[in-house]
Design an enzyme around this catalytic site. Structure first.
Site, PDB file in Angstrom:
ATOM      1  N   SER A 153      -9.686   2.682   2.883  1.00  0.00           N
ATOM      2  CA  SER A 153      -9.030   3.231   1.952  1.00  0.00           C
ATOM      3  C   SER A 153      -8.201   2.377   1.136  1.00  0.00           C
ATOM      4  O   SER A 153      -7.450   2.594  -0.076  1.00  0.00           O
ATOM      5  CB  SER A 153      -7.978   4.294   2.905  1.00  0.00           C
ATOM      6  OG  SER A 153      -7.205   3.468   3.726  1.00  0.00           O
ATOM      7  N   LYS A 166       0.805  -1.133  -0.122  1.00  0.00           N
ATOM      8  CA  LYS A 166      -0.295   0.063  -0.163  1.00  0.00           C
ATOM      9  C   LYS A 166       1.145   1.217   0.100  1.00  0.00           C
ATOM     10  O   LYS A 166       1.889   1.202   0.711  1.00  0.00           O
ATOM     11  CB  LYS A 166      -0.817   0.170   1.330  1.00  0.00           C
ATOM     12  CG  LYS A 166      -1.919   0.989   1.365  1.00  0.00           C
ATOM     13  CD  LYS A 166      -2.791   1.008   2.453  1.00  0.00           C
ATOM     14  CE  LYS A 166      -3.900   1.891   2.586  1.00  0.00           C
ATOM     15  NZ  LYS A 166      -4.640   2.028   3.759  1.00  0.00           N
ATOM     16  N   SER A 187      -9.722   0.160   7.124  1.00  0.00           N
ATOM     17  CA  SER A 187      -9.303   0.315   5.758  1.00  0.00           C
ATOM     18  C   SER A 187      -8.601  -0.856   5.280  1.00  0.00           C
ATOM     19  O   SER A 187      -8.272  -1.257   4.085  1.00  0.00           O
ATOM     20  CB  SER A 187      -8.092   1.293   5.699  1.00  0.00           C
ATOM     21  OG  SER A 187      -8.754   2.450   5.615  1.00  0.00           O
TER      22      SER A 187
END
EC number: 6.3.5.7
Lengths: 499, 106, 509
Positions: free
Chosen positions: C156, C81, C180
């Site tokens: 997210s 990420k 997330s």
């Protein structure tokens, strides 16, 4: 900038009572920074003492330096404070380019040390107890250099450059409560308080405490209230008061400035003011405003500091003697007058004088050398007296004078050699051949020559006009290139004149 | 920490002031939009004060720890000046360069 | 074995094949890079592809060939990420303000992954600074859900979840501040774990909300997640909040759980407040079915009342913006990242304000302004202070619940993947999407989302969340793997086998 009008100091004190407060920032001399394992040393090339943490790089996190915590506790104890069972860090949020994260990690509602008292003694012998509100840990900011425009000044600069080496250096901020009742002693109280803090951190070994380097920085809060009024007046906060003398001058100046304004029906603006060493004045800075909303909140990246009672007692047991107590003791032990002792304190050389006495010198000799010739040379060279010569060498020098090997005049030459790095006093004496000529034979030859050259003088001496001997003594000293004991020469001249 | 007061309406003036504190320049339409958004959000989240009575302690850290320290030893993550300056938008002679600073040193 | 097949394998299976020499890391890496090239123009899971992936894979193969003892995941591809900083790829956290920024250091989890021989494939898309539940707030365009490209992949960490769901990688790293990792897992039919706060180092994770953020694994199976957590977890002296605990193997726990024995006598709490109104029918239906499956295996279902959970979203949306407003202050154009100079120059103040105006997206600005408000003089006690108290109350609710049950269960999110754009103009609706996941972050406890079917009404994936007391991450892996085994038994294979084929795109953008 128009010059501020001032009221006569004595007149100001007739009308108003000054109330003082000080915020002293002490940079700790730890190996690494407060929250990062970057080196904490002065004078490194720009932006080389950094980890991702000091630069506030994305993803970086602070970790507390254990030594800085221990130092802070020791300082808290030396200030007579209670050590908090639990203290924590908070973020103080404001944007400024020298602050890498745009928040400063500090302590807010839970400082590590609180409620203390520092005893100071003025030259008059008056004792003042300065109440301490708190001492808390925080981090220093980086350094800005302003370029273009008027040199080095923030006003008119075209751009600024940032070196973050200082960012994250551990600081302890010591905050006093309002100090009342100082009256005409107010300026001296300011000076003496900061001086005591400086001696304290030096004795603790936790800071280099060089004010000219910013290791110790003082902000002075000053307000006046009309005589008889309970309520405190509006205060100003004078920043950058970074020498002992400046503290004294700044306090005096603000009292006179504020008194003039108040007595003319004006009011004091709550603001920061800047101290100008060159002119001895303060100038208005930023007024307190909405911009001071620092949005403090507990630092989520750090955990509470909860020192054990055992640690606190261990550190308490290691505390050196309190400076004021030590001064009192030393003054008695050394047999100094108030003035002589004050002389040492004012010069900030107490530690050196102590060390020199410890190395065997007489207190008077140690005082005389440090506050006299060494301080003079330091002043000429623009350096710290302590950097010039060691206490051991000063003691050795004094011993040579005591033994009659050196006259005071010769000793100054030897000191010059020691400062120039030529070795110990004995080595300089040997290398430069500076010892007093104590061989009477050599002196007698020189005296007889001088008497022979000045028969008129010889007559006068024989006639009992002893003061006439001065001319011969001078000639002999000159012939000996100063390396003779003038008293002995005098004795011999009188002796030979009768021969 | 700062004292309590009741939450006022979110007005454009409040948003403008907040944008100054947060150092974000906002256009008038953004302020209008944010004023509406924030008003709605705040009215939804203000209810925390209903149950936050004085006797309840605050929790700052989900897992309680204390006295987490590091030894006073230079670490393995010290950057070279080149690394430190590698992301700088502007630099000169080993330093970060910024525009003129208006105002006072903090 | 074809390259397509390699992308369908679990990390555990790849590990075995790599160890036996049946496949090489170079082949495995190439297969995944090819898959990315095929589908990522549609999915847009990646922001950056590691140009050196092949080289890294080759070095792992060489080390293995030289007889070096390598960890179980050596040679297995990994997506990272973009919130995690990397020295060899830009780290933007989905924001324009960090476009192209190269970190001079690796995040601890990245360093540990490299040391374990994982092969970084690239950086995955995310909502800007992890603020969002849909990846629509990425400055680089949204990620699309591989199950239906018109829908959100969650957020997210939608990029990491979508990359795993689209077989672009078997494993990905995520971060979970309020869901997330778990909510994207829910909407993409994958597994996501938020470990106990402090179990995994945050050093090098670009901070959103420091007291809530936690890095964790994304995968297609519970075992794979466990293998990755074993690599990244453990104490880190760079993170003060890192727990000094010694952790048991999560992979071992998953393997133990897959036997099903752990369910006998297991007390599963069902939180009254995390179901009912606002929950999509199919989500509730699959949840109820899963509970029945657990019960049938000897688990005891206990209803739990957590009265303060209804304040959780409110507390979260005060704490998060407050911490974020401070954490994001460092983006000021001085040391790194974007600099925007206003026309005609200006002071450093003007430059900072113009940079932050141009560099932050609307959601980031919204939350910074909200957080600034929550902390500002006069409002602190009413907002931030109260939210911290709610946090205490929620911890007490959990403590009380865990005195009665071993794990708590809830749907991982109230609905299946919504359509891109559907909630973009309604921030509050977006925020309420996190109602199920937020309590775990506020309390610091671990949570896992495991696929438990498709919602009948839209055919989209649904997940079940389990939560355990702090430090009991292994319990989640046991229970998660047990349920996974039960549902896969019913389906005759993993849920991902039911995913629609993605049409081949035009190559990676």
């Amino acid at each position: 900038m128009a010059k501020a009008k001032l009221m006569d100091f004595d007149k100001a004190l007739e009308l108003y009572e000054p109330v003082l407060g000080f915020e002293v920032h002490v940079e700790l001399n730890t190996e690494t920074k407060m929250f990062s394992a970057a080196p904490n040393n002065f004078g490194a090339a720009p932006n080389t003492n950094l980890t991702p943490v000091c630069l506030g790089l994305p993803g970086s996190l602070p970790v507390v330096n254990e030594q800085a915590v221990r130092y802070s506790i020791s300082l808290g104890l030396a200030l007579g404070c209670s050590i908090a069972e639990s203290s924590r860090f908070a973020r103080k949020n404001y944007f400024y380019p020298d602050m890498a994260k745009n928040y400063q990690i500090s302590q807010y509602d839970e400082p590590i040390a609180y409620e203390g008292e520092v005893e100071i003694e003025l030259a008059s012998g008056r004792v003042i107890h300065v109440p301490i509100e708190r001492a808390h840990m925080e981090e220093d900011a980086g350094k800005l250099t302003h370029m273009g425009g008027s040199t080095g000044r923030i006003q008119g600069a075209e751009y600024s450059m940032v070196d973050y080496n200082r960012a994250g250096v551990p600081l302890v901020e010591i905050v006093t409560k309002p100090i009342v009742g100082t009256n005409e002693d107010a300026p001296e109280v300011g000076r003496q308080y900061v001086s005591i803090i400086r001696d304290m951190v030096i004795d603790l070994g936790i800071s280099d405490a060089k004010m000219e380097r910013g290791n110790l920085r003082c902000d002075a809060n000053i307000s006046l209230r009309p005589r008889g009024q309970e309520k405190l007046g509006t205060r100003t906060e004078t920043k950058n008061v970074n020498s002992l003398r400046s503290v004294e001058r700044a306090v005096r100046y603000e009292i006179q400035r504020q008194a003039y304004i108040l007595s003319n029906g004006g009011s004091i603006t709550q603001e920061t003011r800047h101290w100008h060493e060159d002119t001895g004045e303060t100038s208005a800075g930023r007024p307190k405003s909405d911009a001071d909303d620092y949005r403090y909140f507990p630092e989520p990246d750090l955990l509470p500091v909860q020192p054990t009672a055992q640690l606190i007692e261990e550190l308490r047991a290691q505390l050196p003697e309190a400076p004021t107590l030590r001064y009192r003791r030393l003054k008695g032990e050394w047999g100094f007058t108030d003035l002589e002792f004050q002389d040492i304190q004012n010069s900030g050389l107490l530690t050196e004088v102590s060390a020199t006495v410890a190395a065997g010198a007489s207190p008077q000799a140690a005082r005389k050398w440090w506050t006299g010739e060494i301080a003079r040379v330091a002043n000429v060279q623009g350096v710290e007296a302590t950097s010039l010569v060691s206490a051991e060498n000063v003691a050795a020098l004094a011993a040579l004078v005591d033994a009659g090997t050196l006259t005071d005049k010769l000793a100054r030459q030897v000191l010059e050699g020691v400062i120039a790095g030529e070795g110990t006093p004995q080595q300089v004496v040997d290398a430069r051949g500076l010892a007093v000529v104590s061989d009477d034979g050599a002196l007698i030859i020189a005296i007889d020559e001088a008497l022979a050259a000045q028969p008129d003088v010889l007559e006068k001496i024989r006639d009992g006009k002893v003061q006439a001997a001065g001319a011969v003594i001078g000639a002999v000293m000159k012939a000996m290139r100063g390396q003779a004991d003038a008293a002995r020469v005098r004795e011999l001249v009188l002796e030979r004149a009768q021969a | 920490m700062p004292e309590t007061s009741s939450s006022p309406e979110i007005t454009p003036e409040v948003v403008r002031h907040l944008s100054e504190l947060a150092k974000i320049q906002l256009g008038e339409d953004e302020i209008t939009l944010l004023t509406a958004d924030l008003g709605q959000i705040v009215s939804n989240i203000a209810k925390v004060s209903e149950v936050a009575t004085p006797d309840i302690p605050a929790t700052s850290h989900p897992i309680p720890l204390q006295n987490v320290f590091r030894p006073d030893v230079v670490g393995d993550n010290v950057l070279t000046a080149e690394q430190a300056l590698s992301g700088a938008p502007e630099q000169f002679e080993g330093r970060f360069v910024v525009s003129a600073i208006l105002g006072e040193e903090q | 074995m074809t390259q397509t097949d390699l992308t369908r394998l679990s990390a555990a299976d790849l590990s075995a094949k790599l160890a036996s020499g049946e496949v090489s890391s170079v082949e495995t890496t190439a297969a995944h890079l090819e898959r990315i090239a095929e589908v990522d123009s549609e999915v847009h899971a990646f922001l950056h592809i590691n140009a050196r992936a092949h080289e890294v894979a080759a070095s792992i193969d060489a080390r293995r060939a030289a007889g070096e003892e390598l960890g179980p995941l050596a040679g297995v591809p990994l997506a990272i990420k973009d919130v995690l900083v990397t020295t060899d790829m830009p780290s933007t956290s989905g924001s324009k303000i960090l476009e192209g920024w190269m970190s001079p250091y690796d995040a601890t989890v990245v360093a540990r992954s490299r040391a374990a021989g994982l092969v970084p494939l690239g950086k995955t898309n995310m909502d800007e600074f992890a603020m969002g539940s849909s990846t629509e707030h990425s400055a680089y365009g949204p990620t699309h859900n591989p199950w239906d490209l018109t829908r959100i992949p969650g957020g997210s960490g939608g990029g990491s979840a979508a990359a795993v769901a689209a077989f672009e990688t078997p494993l990905a790293l995520g971060s979970d501040t309020g869901g997330s990792i778990r909510q994207p897992a829910h909407v993409t039919g994958t597994v996501g774990v938020k470990p106990t706060y402090g179990a995994v180092s945050r050093y090098g994770a670009i901070a959103l909300a420091s007291s809530l953020d936690q890095v964790g694994p994304c995968s297609r199976s519970v075992l794979d997640a466990g293998l990755l957590q074993d690599v990244i977890a453990g104490h880190d002296h760079h993170d003060s909040t890192s727990l000094p605990d010694a952790w048991p193997s999560m992979a071992a726990a998953a393997r133990e759980g897959a036997t099903g024995q752990v369910l006998k006598g297991l007390r599963v709490g069902v939180v009254k407040q995390l179901q009912g109104e606002g929950f999509q029918t199919g989500v509730t239906q699959r949840f109820t079915e899963s509970l029945a499956l657990l019960e049938a295996q000897g688990a005891e279902i206990v209803e739990i009342d957590a009265p303060h959970f209804e304040y959780a979203v409110a507390a979260y949306y005060l704490i998060l913006p407050a911490e974020a407003s401070s954490n994001l202050a460092k983006f000021d154009s001085v040391r790194f990242g974007l600099r925007v100079t206003p026309e005609g120059g200006g002071t450093v103040d003007h430059v900072m304000a113009a940079t932050r105006e141009a560099g932050f997206g609307p959601e980031v600005k919204r939350r910074i302004i909200l957080g600034t408000y929550a902390l500002s003089a006069g409002y602190y006690d009413a907002y931030y202070g109260s939210a911290q108290k709610v946090r205490t109350l929620i911890q007490r609710d959990f403590a009380s619940a865990f005195s009665r049950v071993d794990v708590l269960a809830s749907p991982s999110a109230p609905t299946t993947a919504f359509r891109l754009g559907e909630k973009l103009e309604d921030p509050m609706a977006m925020y309420l999407n996190d109602v199920t996941t937020i309590p775990a972050n506020l309390a610091g406890i671990p949570g896992i989302s495991v696929p438990n079917g498709l919602a009948p009404e839209d055919g989209l994936p649904v997940g079940i969340q389990f939560m355990a007391p702090a430090r009991e991450d292994a319990r989640l892996y046991r229970v998660g793997a047990a349920l996974e085994a039960l549902v896969e038994d019913q389906w005759g294979g993993p849920l991902w086998a039911q995913a629609p084929e993605l049409r081949a795109g035009k190559g990676v953008n």
